[in-house]
Design a protein around this motif. Structure first.
Motif, PDB file in Angstrom:
ATOM      1  N   GLU A 164       0.831  -1.205   0.000  1.00  0.00           N
ATOM      2  CA  GLU A 164       0.000   0.000   0.000  1.00  0.00           C
ATOM      3  C   GLU A 164       0.868   1.260   0.000  1.00  0.00           C
ATOM      4  N   GLN A 165       2.001   1.194   0.688  1.00  0.00           N
ATOM      5  CA  GLN A 165       2.906   2.336   0.699  1.00  0.00           C
ATOM      6  C   GLN A 165       3.422   2.635  -0.706  1.00  0.00           C
ATOM      7  N   ILE A 166       3.864   1.600  -1.416  1.00  0.00           N
ATOM      8  CA  ILE A 166       4.380   1.781  -2.774  1.00  0.00           C
ATOM      9  C   ILE A 166       3.295   2.317  -3.695  1.00  0.00           C
ATOM     10  N   LYS A 167       2.102   1.778  -3.558  1.00  0.00           N
ATOM     11  CA  LYS A 167       0.971   2.245  -4.380  1.00  0.00           C
ATOM     12  C   LYS A 167       0.699   3.728  -4.124  1.00  0.00           C
ATOM     13  N   ASP A 168       0.657   4.132  -2.860  1.00  0.00           N
ATOM     14  CA  ASP A 168       0.376   5.525  -2.521  1.00  0.00           C
ATOM     15  C   ASP A 168       1.485   6.455  -2.999  1.00  0.00           C
ATOM     16  N   ILE A 169       2.741   5.999  -2.923  1.00  0.00           N
ATOM     17  CA  ILE A 169       3.864   6.820  -3.383  1.00  0.00           C
ATOM     18  C   ILE A 169       3.783   7.050  -4.889  1.00  0.00           C
ATOM     19  N   LEU A 170       3.480   6.010  -5.641  1.00  0.00           N
ATOM     20  CA  LEU A 170       3.397   6.161  -7.092  1.00  0.00           C
ATOM     21  C   LEU A 170       2.209   7.028  -7.499  1.00  0.00           C
ATOM     22  N   GLU A 171       1.109   6.913  -6.774  1.00  0.00           N
ATOM     23  CA  GLU A 171      -0.038   7.785  -7.045  1.00  0.00           C
ATOM     24  C   GLU A 171       0.287   9.231  -6.691  1.00  0.00           C
ATOM     25  N   ALA A 172       1.037   9.422  -5.613  1.00  0.00           N
ATOM     26  CA  ALA A 172       1.470  10.775  -5.237  1.00  0.00           C
ATOM     27  C   ALA A 172       2.387  11.356  -6.297  1.00  0.00           C
ATOM     28  N   LYS A 173       3.269  10.529  -6.838  1.00  0.00           N
ATOM     29  CA  LYS A 173       4.178  10.979  -7.887  1.00  0.00           C
ATOM     30  C   LYS A 173       3.391  11.509  -9.087  1.00  0.00           C
ATOM     31  N   ALA A 174       2.398  10.753  -9.531  1.00  0.00           N
ATOM     32  CA  ALA A 174       1.579  11.167 -10.671  1.00  0.00           C
ATOM     33  C   ALA A 174       0.827  12.464 -10.369  1.00  0.00           C
ATOM     34  N   PHE A 175       0.317  12.569  -9.135  1.00  0.00           N
ATOM     35  CA  PHE A 175      -0.433  13.753  -8.705  1.00  0.00           C
ATOM     36  C   PHE A 175       0.459  14.979  -8.705  1.00  0.00           C
ATOM     37  N   LEU A 176       1.679  14.852  -8.155  1.00  0.00           N
ATOM     38  CA  LEU A 176       2.563  16.001  -8.027  1.00  0.00           C
ATOM     39  C   LEU A 176       3.197  16.408  -9.357  1.00  0.00           C
ATOM     40  N   GLU A 177       3.445  15.424 -10.218  1.00  0.00           N
ATOM     41  CA  GLU A 177       4.025  15.740 -11.531  1.00  0.00           C
ATOM     42  C   GLU A 177       3.134  16.701 -12.319  1.00  0.00           C
ATOM     43  N   LYS A 178       1.834  16.585 -12.153  1.00  0.00           N
ATOM     44  CA  LYS A 178       0.918  17.484 -12.862  1.00  0.00           C
ATOM     45  C   LYS A 178       1.005  18.922 -12.341  1.00  0.00           C
ATOM     46  N   LEU A 179       1.457  19.057 -11.093  1.00  0.00           N
ATOM     47  CA  LEU A 179       1.493  20.375 -10.458  1.00  0.00           C
ATOM     48  C   LEU A 179       2.821  21.104 -10.661  1.00  0.00           C
ATOM     49  N   ILE A 180       3.901  20.344 -10.812  1.00  0.00           N
ATOM     50  CA  ILE A 180       5.216  20.990 -10.899  1.00  0.00           C
ATOM     51  C   ILE A 180       5.685  21.182 -12.336  1.00  0.00           C
TER      52      ILE A 180
END
Length: 270
Positions: free
Chosen positions: A254-270
């Motif tokens: 679950e940690q790995i899944k959440d990290i990869l989802e966070a990566k996708a979320f933040l990439e759109k913002l930066i």
């Protein structure tokens, strides 16, 4: 801004850095609590892993020994350099961390200082400032910055301590969730108080406390109270160009899944 992940130091560091690259990351903050890992041999392993996988370590997150209760009742008595009973030992832990960071080419060392005193007129305030100054001066001799991890104090209390220590090599590791989890501030507004000191950022999300004893709940990025679009815009306005280090304080798939989802979320913002 680059994206990174919070990584715990171990003898398996090459595998950890390999996994970072496989998941599309090029930076990390490296966490170490155990002084027994701060050896020349471990430094060689880290340096080789950095070279093998082209990973930049943006900060060493240095813990300390002794009890640590992450709540409002026992936290002020156990965390960081604030409790006098543990202060000297923890100063030595941080100085040893500084020496280890130098061996692996890292110039920023972050830690939790504890529940910093709000009242600058107390003996405790001046004793804590003196302890932090001693550690900061030691790190300065190693060409390093000492970073305060946010959360356990109000933004103005943190800035007051930085100004009182006054060594010129102090900074802030802004944990976007911690200010909320501890009920101390909104991270976007906090940047108005201490933004110029930010040298690192933990990308993490959370909810405010719902009782007077326990921290709020950490949640996946995008599901909590951190306004990441506003936070990143404000960081850009302040000229911050460092890493956003994703931290998810759970373990397993679950940690790995959440990290990869966070990566996708933040990439759109930066």
């Amino acid at each position: 801004m680059k994206l990174g992940v919070f990584v715990t130091l171990s003898a398996d560091i090459d595998t950890e850095f390999c996994r970072l690259r496989e998941n599309g990351f090029s930076t990390c903050q490296l966490s170490v609590w155990d002084d027994r890992l701060k050896t020349d041999e471990m430094a060689e392993l880290v340096n080789q892993a950095k070279k093998n996988h082209q990973i930049e370590i943006t900060a060493l997150w240095c813990g300390w020994e002794g009890p640590a209760k992450w709540n409002f009742s026992e936290g002020p008595l156990t965390l960081g350099l604030v409790p006098a009973a543990f202060r000297f030992t923890r100063m030595k832990n941080l100085m040893l961390g500084s020496d280890f960071a130098k061996k692996i080419g890292v110039t920023d060392i972050a830690t939790h200082m504890g529940f910093l005193p709000e009242n600058p007129g107390t003996t405790e305030f001046h004793e804590v400032v003196a302890a932090i100054r001693a550690v900061a001066e030691y790190m300065k001799s190693n060409g390093q910055y000492l970073l305060f991890e946010t959360g356990q104090e109000t933004p103005v209390a943190l800035r007051r301590v930085i100004e009182a220590v006054g060594t010129g090599n102090l900074g802030i590791n802004l944990d976007s969730a911690n200010l909320i989890l501890y009920g101390k501030a909104n991270p976007v507004d906090a940047l108005d108080v201490f933004g110029k000191f930010v040298r690192g950022v933990h990308a993490k999300d959370g909810l405010y406390p719902t009782d007077g004893q326990n921290l709020g709940e950490e949640v996946p990025i995008g599901q909590g109270k951190v306004d990441f679009p506003a936070l990143i815009d404000r960081l850009k306005e302040l000229g911050y160009s460092g890493a956003l280090t994703i931290e998810r304080e759970i373990s397993g798939p679950e940690q790995i899944k959440d990290i990869l989802e966070a990566k996708a979320f933040l990439e759109k913002l930066i």
